[in-house]
Scaffold this motif. Structure first.
Motif, mmCIF file in Angstrom:
data_model
loop_
_atom_site.group_PDB
_atom_site.id
_atom_site.type_symbol
_atom_site.label_atom_id
_atom_site.label_comp_id
_atom_site.label_asym_id
_atom_site.label_seq_id
_atom_site.Cartn_x
_atom_site.Cartn_y
_atom_site.Cartn_z
ATOM 1 N N LEU A 127 0.830 -1.206 0.000
ATOM 2 C CA LEU A 127 0.000 0.000 0.000
ATOM 3 C C LEU A 127 0.865 1.258 0.000
ATOM 4 N N ARG A 128 1.918 1.253 0.791
ATOM 5 C CA ARG A 128 2.804 2.420 0.884
ATOM 6 C C ARG A 128 3.468 2.724 -0.455
ATOM 7 N N THR A 129 3.990 1.705 -1.114
ATOM 8 C CA THR A 129 4.678 1.941 -2.386
ATOM 9 C C THR A 129 3.699 2.362 -3.475
ATOM 10 N N LEU A 130 2.513 1.771 -3.488
ATOM 11 C CA LEU A 130 1.525 2.167 -4.497
ATOM 12 C C LEU A 130 1.040 3.597 -4.266
ATOM 13 N N ASN A 131 0.948 4.008 -3.018
ATOM 14 C CA ASN A 131 0.575 5.396 -2.732
ATOM 15 C C ASN A 131 1.638 6.363 -3.247
ATOM 16 N N LEU A 132 2.898 5.939 -3.205
ATOM 17 C CA LEU A 132 3.978 6.794 -3.704
ATOM 18 C C LEU A 132 3.975 6.852 -5.232
ATOM 19 N N LEU A 133 3.706 5.728 -5.868
ATOM 20 C CA LEU A 133 3.703 5.669 -7.328
ATOM 21 C C LEU A 133 2.385 6.157 -7.919
ATOM 22 N N ASN A 134 1.293 5.885 -7.209
ATOM 23 C CA ASN A 134 -0.048 6.346 -7.572
ATOM 24 C C ASN A 134 -0.444 5.997 -9.010
ATOM 25 N N PRO A 135 -0.312 4.729 -9.414
ATOM 26 C CA PRO A 135 -0.771 4.367 -10.759
ATOM 27 C C PRO A 135 -2.297 4.423 -10.814
ATOM 28 N N ALA A 136 -2.825 4.950 -11.898
ATOM 29 C CA ALA A 136 -4.271 5.108 -12.040
ATOM 30 C C ALA A 136 -4.858 3.982 -12.877
ATOM 31 N N ALA A 137 -6.160 3.795 -12.750
ATOM 32 C CA ALA A 137 -6.859 2.799 -13.564
ATOM 33 C C ALA A 137 -6.570 3.047 -15.039
ATOM 34 N N GLY A 138 -6.240 1.987 -15.756
ATOM 35 C CA GLY A 138 -5.924 2.118 -17.171
ATOM 36 C C GLY A 138 -4.442 2.265 -17.450
ATOM 37 N N GLN A 139 -3.654 2.548 -16.408
ATOM 38 C CA GLN A 139 -2.207 2.660 -16.580
ATOM 39 C C GLN A 139 -1.539 1.302 -16.383
ATOM 40 N N THR A 140 -0.223 1.261 -16.634
ATOM 41 C CA THR A 140 0.533 0.015 -16.536
ATOM 42 C C THR A 140 1.674 0.154 -15.539
ATOM 43 N N LEU A 141 1.750 -0.792 -14.623
ATOM 44 C CA LEU A 141 2.770 -0.837 -13.583
ATOM 45 C C LEU A 141 3.682 -2.026 -13.826
ATOM 46 N N LEU A 142 4.993 -1.806 -13.711
ATOM 47 C CA LEU A 142 5.975 -2.884 -13.800
ATOM 48 C C LEU A 142 6.498 -3.169 -12.401
ATOM 49 N N ILE A 143 6.447 -4.437 -11.983
ATOM 50 C CA ILE A 143 6.981 -4.837 -10.686
ATOM 51 C C ILE A 143 8.141 -5.793 -10.904
ATOM 52 N N ASP A 144 9.318 -5.404 -10.466
ATOM 53 C CA ASP A 144 10.480 -6.281 -10.542
ATOM 54 C C ASP A 144 10.533 -7.095 -9.258
ATOM 55 N N GLY A 145 10.292 -8.403 -9.391
ATOM 56 C CA GLY A 145 10.193 -9.269 -8.222
ATOM 57 C C GLY A 145 8.744 -9.456 -7.830
ATOM 58 N N ALA A 146 7.898 -9.777 -8.811
ATOM 59 C CA ALA A 146 6.452 -9.789 -8.575
ATOM 60 C C ALA A 146 5.950 -11.048 -7.883
ATOM 61 N N ALA A 147 6.757 -12.105 -7.826
ATOM 62 C CA ALA A 147 6.278 -13.351 -7.223
ATOM 63 C C ALA A 147 6.517 -13.410 -5.723
ATOM 64 N N GLY A 148 7.314 -12.500 -5.198
ATOM 65 C CA GLY A 148 7.588 -12.491 -3.767
ATOM 66 C C GLY A 148 6.411 -11.963 -2.967
ATOM 67 N N GLY A 149 6.580 -11.902 -1.651
ATOM 68 C CA GLY A 149 5.488 -11.486 -0.780
ATOM 69 C C GLY A 149 4.964 -10.105 -1.090
ATOM 70 N N VAL A 150 5.849 -9.114 -1.141
ATOM 71 C CA VAL A 150 5.411 -7.741 -1.413
ATOM 72 C C VAL A 150 4.931 -7.603 -2.849
ATOM 73 N N GLY A 151 5.703 -8.146 -3.784
ATOM 74 C CA GLY A 151 5.348 -8.008 -5.191
ATOM 75 C C GLY A 151 3.985 -8.579 -5.521
ATOM 76 N N SER A 152 3.683 -9.758 -4.983
ATOM 77 C CA SER A 152 2.404 -10.397 -5.312
ATOM 78 C C SER A 152 1.217 -9.652 -4.719
ATOM 79 N N ILE A 153 1.375 -9.110 -3.511
ATOM 80 C CA ILE A 153 0.279 -8.341 -2.911
ATOM 81 C C ILE A 153 0.134 -6.981 -3.600
ATOM 82 N N ALA A 154 1.258 -6.325 -3.895
ATOM 83 C CA ALA A 154 1.194 -5.042 -4.598
ATOM 84 C C ALA A 154 0.513 -5.213 -5.954
ATOM 85 N N ALA A 155 0.826 -6.306 -6.636
ATOM 86 C CA ALA A 155 0.206 -6.564 -7.932
ATOM 87 C C ALA A 155 -1.304 -6.691 -7.798
#
Length: 304
Positions: A127-155
Motif C-alpha cells: 500500500l505504501r509503495t503504491l501510494n507513492l507511485l499512484n498508478p491510475a486505472a488504465g495505466q501500466t505498472l511494472l513490478i520487478d520481483g512480482a512473485a515475492g510477498g510484497v510483489g504479489s500483494i502489490a500486484a
C-alpha cells in the motif's frame, strides 16, 4: 512463555527457542496465543546485524512482527473483539507463544492461519509503495520481483484498482503470476526490450522489490526516476530513485483493512511459499535469504 530468540548477531544457526517473560495487552492492544508467524526479510536483516547502526539490538533478542492467532487478552479501549476471536496483525516479537498486536483485523474463516500471518508487513509495504507511485486505472505498472510477498500483494492491490501489471520472476513462477492476473516476464539483461514488447504504450510506474540492480533499466523503461520506487536497493539515490523503508511512513491498519476487504471480495490470494515448525526457524530464514520465494514463508508456532 517460549519465543524464538537470538543471543548475538549471526547466521540463521544463532536462532533458538528460549523462555522469555510474557507480554500483556495495553491500551488499544490485544494479546494473542500465536498460531502462525511470518518470516520477513526485515527479520533476518536484523538477526544478521545488517541494521545494527539504524536499530541497535539488545540481547537476547526476539524475532518477528506478523502473526495470526486467538485473542486471550483485550486491552483497555479496544472494541469490536473479545477473548476467543481469531485475528491477525502487527506487533513486536511475534514469533512467540504469545504476542501483543498493535494493529489487527478479524480473520475470516476462509482465510487460513498460515495465509493470515503472511499478510501484515507485505500489505503495508504494498500500500505504501503504491501510494507513492499512484498508478491510475488504465495505466501500466511494472513490478520487478512480482512473485515475492510484497510483489504479489502489490500486484493484486493494483489490479483491483484497474491497473495493468507486468511482473518479473523466474520462469518457474510465471504460471503463478498469471493466476494473479499479472503479465509475466523474466528479469535480468534485456528487460527493457521485453517490456517494450509487452507494453507498446509504455510503462507508467515501476516498483523494485528485489534490489538486484534493475534501477537503471527501470528508469529507462519509465523515462524518469520520479516514476520508480524501490524497497530493496540502497543505491537508489545514485539513480534519483526513491527508496522507501517504512520508517515513519507506515499505515498498517489501513493496509490490513484493504487486504481483508479484497480477500472477502475474492480479489486477493495469499500464497504460502513454505511452512516450517518453530524449531526449524533457521531453515526458514535460510530460505528467505536465498531469494526466489513465491509468496510467504510461515512458521507454525502453536504447540497444542
Amino acid at each position: 512463555m517460549f519465543a524464538l530468540t537470538f543471543p548475538e548477531y549471526g547466521p540463521p544457526s544463532v536462532l533458538e527457542v528460549a523462555t522469555v517473560p510474557e507480554p500483556h495487552a495495553g491500551q488499544g492492544q490485544v494479546r494473542i496465543k500465536v498460531r502462525t508467524a511470518a518470516v520477513n526479510p526485515f527479520d533476518w536483516k536484523i538477526r544478521a546485524g545488517y541494521l545494527r547502526d539504524m536499530m541497535p539490538t539488545q540481547f537476547p533478542a526476539t524475532v518477528g512482527s506478523d502473526a495470526a492467532g486467538v485473542i486471550d487478552e483485550v486491552g483497555e479501549g479496544v472494541e469490536g473483539v473479545s477473548v476467543g476471536d481469531e485475528v491477525f496483525g502487527v506487533g513486536q516479537n511475534a514469533t512467540a507463544e504469545y504476542t501483543v498486536l498493535d494493529h489487527f483485523v478479524a480473520k475470516p474463516t476462509a482465510l487460513s492461519f498460515e495465509q493470515a500471518a503472511g499478510i501484515p508487513a507485505v500489505a503495508e509495504t504494498a500500500l505504501r509503495t503504491l501510494n507513492l507511485l499512484n498508478p491510475a486505472a488504465g495505466q501500466t505498472l511494472l513490478i520487478d520481483g512480482a512473485a515475492g510477498g510484497v510483489g504479489s500483494i502489490a500486484a493484486q492491490f493494483a489490479i483491483a484498482d484497474g491497473v495493468t501489471v507486468i511482473g518479473t520472476a523466474s520462469e518457474a513462477n510465471h504460471d503463478y503470476l498469471r493466476s494473479l492476473g499479472v503479465v509475466p516476464t523474466t528479469y535480468g539483461p534485456g528487460l527493457e526490450a521485453r517490456v517494450a514488447e509487452l507494453a507498446p504504450g509504455g510503462i507508467d510506474a515501476a516498483l523494485d522489490t528485489a534490489g538486484k540492480g534493475s534501477l537503471p533499466d527501470l528508469v529507462k523503461i519509465t523515462g524518469t526516476p520520479d516514476k520508480v520506487v524501490t524497497i530493496a536497493d540502497f543505491s537508489a539515490a545514485e539513480h534519483g530513485v526513491q527508496l522507501t523503508t517504512g520508517m515513519g511512513e507506515t499505515q498498517p491498519q489501513l493496509a490490513l483493512e484493504k487486504a481483508l476487504q479484497l480477500f472477502e471480495q475474492g480479489k486477493l490470494t495469499v500464497a504460502v511459499d513454505s511452512l516450517f515448525p518453530l524449531e526449524e526457524a533457521a531453515k526458514a530464514h535460510e530460505r528467505s535469504e536465498g531469494g526466489h520465494v513465491s509468496g510467504k514463508i510461515i512458521l507454525t508456532v502453536a504447540r497444542d
